[in-house]
Structures are given as C-alpha cells and as structure tokens.
Scaffold this motif. Sequence first.
Motif, PDB file in Angstrom:
ATOM      1  N   MET A   1     -40.539  48.553 -33.755  1.00  0.00           N
ATOM      2  CA  MET A   1     -40.305  49.888 -34.295  1.00  0.00           C
ATOM      3  C   MET A   1     -41.090  50.063 -35.582  1.00  0.00           C
ATOM      4  N   LYS A   2     -41.557  51.233 -35.773  1.00  0.00           N
ATOM      5  CA  LYS A   2     -42.301  51.585 -36.973  1.00  0.00           C
ATOM      6  C   LYS A   2     -41.345  51.716 -38.149  1.00  0.00           C
ATOM      7  N   THR A   3     -41.837  51.429 -39.320  1.00  0.00           N
ATOM      8  CA  THR A   3     -41.072  51.649 -40.545  1.00  0.00           C
ATOM      9  C   THR A   3     -41.202  53.119 -40.923  1.00  0.00           C
ATOM     10  N   VAL A   4     -40.086  53.712 -41.314  1.00  0.00           N
ATOM     11  CA  VAL A   4     -40.045  55.125 -41.698  1.00  0.00           C
ATOM     12  C   VAL A   4     -39.402  55.225 -43.073  1.00  0.00           C
TER      13      VAL A   4
ATOM     14  N   THR B   1     -24.299  54.530 -40.653  1.00  0.00           N
ATOM     15  CA  THR B   1     -23.799  53.314 -40.001  1.00  0.00           C
ATOM     16  C   THR B   1     -24.688  52.133 -40.351  1.00  0.00           C
ATOM     17  N   LYS B   2     -26.002  52.317 -40.257  1.00  0.00           N
ATOM     18  CA  LYS B   2     -26.935  51.235 -40.574  1.00  0.00           C
ATOM     19  C   LYS B   2     -26.856  50.834 -42.047  1.00  0.00           C
ATOM     20  N   LEU B   3     -26.643  51.818 -42.914  1.00  0.00           N
ATOM     21  CA  LEU B   3     -26.537  51.531 -44.342  1.00  0.00           C
ATOM     22  C   LEU B   3     -25.186  50.927 -44.713  1.00  0.00           C
TER      23      LEU B   3
ATOM     24  N   VAL C   1     -35.118  53.990 -46.200  1.00  0.00           N
ATOM     25  CA  VAL C   1     -36.137  53.314 -45.406  1.00  0.00           C
ATOM     26  C   VAL C   1     -35.480  52.772 -44.147  1.00  0.00           C
ATOM     27  N   LEU C   2     -36.103  53.050 -43.009  1.00  0.00           N
ATOM     28  CA  LEU C   2     -35.644  52.558 -41.713  1.00  0.00           C
ATOM     29  C   LEU C   2     -36.680  51.567 -41.199  1.00  0.00           C
ATOM     30  N   HIS C   3     -36.206  50.416 -40.775  1.00  0.00           N
ATOM     31  CA  HIS C   3     -37.103  49.384 -40.243  1.00  0.00           C
ATOM     32  C   HIS C   3     -36.375  48.661 -39.125  1.00  0.00           C
ATOM     33  N   GLU C   4     -36.954  48.742 -37.919  1.00  0.00           N
ATOM     34  CA  GLU C   4     -36.328  48.202 -36.727  1.00  0.00           C
ATOM     35  C   GLU C   4     -34.931  48.811 -36.586  1.00  0.00           C
ATOM     36  N   ASP C   5     -33.883  48.003 -36.552  1.00  0.00           N
ATOM     37  CA  ASP C   5     -32.535  48.573 -36.393  1.00  0.00           C
ATOM     38  C   ASP C   5     -31.762  48.552 -37.701  1.00  0.00           C
TER      39      ASP C   5
END
Length: 114
Positions: free
Chosen positions: A1-4, A48-50, A95-99
């Motif tokens: 997955m791309k980093t966003v 949720t991810k955070l 920042v989102l990276h992978e999951d």
Amino acid sequence: MKTVIWHNPRCSKSRQTLALLKDKGLDPDIRLYLDNAPSVDELRAVLTKLGLTPRALMRTKEADYREQALGDVSDDAALIAAMAATPKLIERPVVLHEDRAALGRPPEAVLDIL
C-alpha cells in the motif's frame, strides 16, 4: 500500500512530517484534506487505526469547534460527522501506511508505523 498523508501545506507540523517522510525515501500520496475531505467512513477507519476517540482527533481550539458547540456534544457519530463536514476540525497531519496510521504530532511519531 502507498503511504498517504492528509496534508495542510499551511501547517508547519504537516510540512515537517511530509519532509520527514521524503527524507526516509518515501513518496507519499498527498491528500489536501481541506479540499478533499475524508468521508465519515474514512474517518471511522482512521480513528480505529489511530486508536483515538473522535474528540482526540479534533482541533478543539478552532473557531468552528466553538461555533458548532462541539464541546457540548457527547455523541461520537456527531463528532465524526462534524469533521467530515468541516475538515478544518481534523488534527493534522495524519499519515496512513499499509494498515496503520499515525498522527504527526510530533512529526517523528509517524516513524513508528513505517
């Protein structure tokens, strides 16, 4: 997955986080979230991810926060809807990276997910 990165170029922490990502050899997709606001579903997933509550991702000192009387709101769904409708309320940068996701405050906090 791309980093966003959910980025606001006017924010020094957001600029520092973007520079840090680039220094690490990443070429993140830059989402100007003030122009391209995340949806309610995207915000729920990121929270949720955070591992954060909606209020913990909000800029509580923004005039919009006071004007919308969000300090009196206890319903998480209403807070998430407010961020989707008024993206200026979202703390930055995300920042989102992978999951995984991280809030770039301080910018070095994003290193934990890379």
